[in-house]
Structure formats: structure tokens, C-alpha cells
Design a protein around this motif. Structure first.
Motif, short mmCIF file in Angstrom:
data_model
loop_
_atom_site.label_atom_id
_atom_site.label_comp_id
_atom_site.label_asym_id
_atom_site.label_seq_id
_atom_site.Cartn_x
_atom_site.Cartn_y
_atom_site.Cartn_z
N ASP A 97 -29.93 0.45 -50.22
CA ASP A 97 -29.93 1.69 -50.99
C ASP A 97 -29.08 2.75 -50.32
O ASP A 97 -28.28 3.42 -50.96
CB ASP A 97 -31.36 2.21 -51.17
CG ASP A 97 -32.18 1.31 -52.08
OD1 ASP A 97 -31.58 0.54 -52.85
OD2 ASP A 97 -33.42 1.38 -52.00
N GLU A 98 -29.24 2.92 -49.02
CA GLU A 98 -28.47 3.91 -48.28
C GLU A 98 -26.99 3.56 -48.29
O GLU A 98 -26.14 4.42 -48.50
CB GLU A 98 -28.99 4.01 -46.85
CG GLU A 98 -28.32 5.08 -46.03
CD GLU A 98 -28.60 6.48 -46.54
OE1 GLU A 98 -27.74 7.35 -46.33
OE2 GLU A 98 -29.66 6.72 -47.14
N ASP A 99 -26.67 2.28 -48.09
CA ASP A 99 -25.28 1.84 -48.10
C ASP A 99 -24.62 2.15 -49.44
O ASP A 99 -23.50 2.65 -49.50
CB ASP A 99 -25.17 0.34 -47.83
CG ASP A 99 -25.51 -0.02 -46.39
OD1 ASP A 99 -25.55 0.88 -45.55
OD2 ASP A 99 -25.73 -1.21 -46.14
N ARG A 101 -25.50 4.37 -51.73
CA ARG A 101 -25.36 5.81 -51.94
C ARG A 101 -24.15 6.36 -51.20
O ARG A 101 -23.40 7.17 -51.72
CB ARG A 101 -26.63 6.54 -51.50
CG ARG A 101 -27.70 6.47 -52.54
CD ARG A 101 -28.87 7.38 -52.17
NE ARG A 101 -30.05 6.61 -52.43
CZ ARG A 101 -30.98 6.28 -51.56
NH1 ARG A 101 -30.91 6.74 -50.33
NH2 ARG A 101 -32.01 5.56 -51.89
N VAL A 102 -23.96 5.92 -49.99
CA VAL A 102 -22.82 6.36 -49.19
C VAL A 102 -21.52 5.91 -49.85
O VAL A 102 -20.57 6.69 -49.97
CB VAL A 102 -22.93 5.83 -47.74
CG1 VAL A 102 -21.63 6.05 -46.98
CG2 VAL A 102 -24.08 6.50 -47.02
N GLU A 103 -21.47 4.65 -50.29
CA GLU A 103 -20.26 4.14 -50.94
C GLU A 103 -19.95 4.89 -52.22
O GLU A 103 -18.79 5.24 -52.49
CB GLU A 103 -20.39 2.64 -51.22
CG GLU A 103 -20.33 1.77 -50.00
CD GLU A 103 -18.99 1.84 -49.29
OE1 GLU A 103 -17.94 1.92 -49.95
OE2 GLU A 103 -19.00 1.83 -48.05
N ASN A 105 -20.83 7.94 -52.98
CA ASN A 105 -20.39 9.27 -52.59
C ASN A 105 -18.93 9.27 -52.15
O ASN A 105 -18.13 10.14 -52.54
CB ASN A 105 -21.29 9.81 -51.48
CG ASN A 105 -21.03 11.28 -51.21
OD1 ASN A 105 -20.63 12.01 -52.10
ND2 ASN A 105 -21.27 11.69 -49.98
N LEU A 106 -18.53 8.26 -51.34
CA LEU A 106 -17.13 8.15 -50.93
C LEU A 106 -16.21 7.92 -52.12
O LEU A 106 -15.12 8.50 -52.21
CB LEU A 106 -16.97 7.03 -49.91
CG LEU A 106 -17.51 7.30 -48.52
CD1 LEU A 106 -17.47 6.03 -47.67
CD2 LEU A 106 -16.73 8.41 -47.84
N ARG A 108 -16.71 8.89 -55.18
CA ARG A 108 -16.62 10.16 -55.92
C ARG A 108 -15.63 11.11 -55.26
O ARG A 108 -14.83 11.77 -55.92
CB ARG A 108 -17.99 10.82 -56.02
CG ARG A 108 -18.88 10.18 -57.03
CD ARG A 108 -20.19 10.92 -57.16
NE ARG A 108 -21.03 10.27 -58.14
CZ ARG A 108 -22.34 10.25 -58.09
NH1 ARG A 108 -22.98 10.85 -57.10
NH2 ARG A 108 -23.03 9.65 -59.03
N GLN A 109 -15.70 11.19 -53.93
CA GLN A 109 -14.77 12.06 -53.21
C GLN A 109 -13.33 11.61 -53.41
O GLN A 109 -12.42 12.44 -53.62
CB GLN A 109 -15.11 12.08 -51.72
CG GLN A 109 -16.41 12.79 -51.42
CD GLN A 109 -16.78 12.68 -49.95
OE1 GLN A 109 -16.01 12.22 -49.13
NE2 GLN A 109 -17.99 13.10 -49.62
#
Length: 125
Positions: A97-99, A101-103, A105-106, A108-109
Motif C-alpha cells: 500500500d505504501e509503495d 501510494r508513493v509511486e 504520487n511520483l 502525479r508530480q
């Protein structure tokens, strides 16, 4: 470079299935010498059955130790050349889940950066 090509068919009931053929399309007379490796250890239980047009049907049982939080990868290697022919990635658990979300987010940026650059390019031309 390996003479074999591994094409995934499906994964069902903890068993990964693929077709092994030669890169040049010629028939394979004997079962290919392939290995499945997880964390540097060779997995047992690979099966080969004669398939259509000189290819072989390969089955790789997914062991219980391959299932854990995060990402685990089983690599299919040519046992003679050690070339990587395919990989099986297993993703599960809370760490995933954390992985993800981070991906996301990246991504989206990066998308925002590309949108700004594209808009700037449109204004300049």
C-alpha cells in the motif's frame, strides 16, 4: 544470449504457466534446461510437457515462502547461460500500500511537470 523464449500463459492455483520456444522458431527436441530462482535459491518442481509446434509447456509451482509483504520476484533463467528469460513478480501486504501510494504520487508530480512544459511549449510556438 539464450536460444529460448519464455512466454507467460497464466498463473492459477499457485502455479505459473508458460510456453518455452526457440528464438529462431525451430523445434526443441528435449526439455529445456531452465531454472526458477527466488532469493538466490533454486526452486524445485518445474515441470515440462511437450507442446505444439516444437515448444514445451512449463509449469512453475509458487512456494509459500514466496508470499510475503512487499514485492517478491522469481526469476526464470537459462541454466546453461544464466540469461534471464522471464520473471514472476508477487505483490502483497501492507508494505505494498505504501509503495503504491508513493509511486502514484511520483507519477502525479511527473505528469504535472509534463503539463507545465507542454503548456510552456504551446505558448512559445
Amino acid at each position: 544470449m539464450s536460444e529460448f523464449v519464455v512466454t507467460k500463459r497464466r498463473m492459477i492455483e499457485a502455479r505459473w504457466e508458460a510456453v518455452v520456444s526457440r528464438a529462431d522458431g525451430a523445434a526443441i527436441e528435449e526439455p529445456p534446461k531452465l531454472a526458477a530462482v527466488l532469493d538466490g535459491k533454486q526452486l524445485l518442481g518445474l515441470t515440462f510437457q511437450r507442446g505444439e509446434e516444437g515448444a514445451w509447456e512449463m509449469g512453475v509451482p509458487i512456494p509459500a515462502e514466496a508470499i510475503a509483504d512487499g514485492i517478491r520476484t522469481i526469476v526464470i533463467l537459462d541454466a546453461e547461460t544464466d540469461d534471464c528469460l522471464a520473471s514472476i513478480s508477487l505483490l502483497s501486504g501492507d508494505a505494498l500500500d505504501e509503495d503504491l501510494r508513493v509511486e502514484v504520487n511520483l507519477l502525479r508530480q511527473e505528469l504535472d511537470m509534463l503539463k507545465r512544459a507542454f503548456r510552456r511549449h504551446c505558448v512559445e510556438t
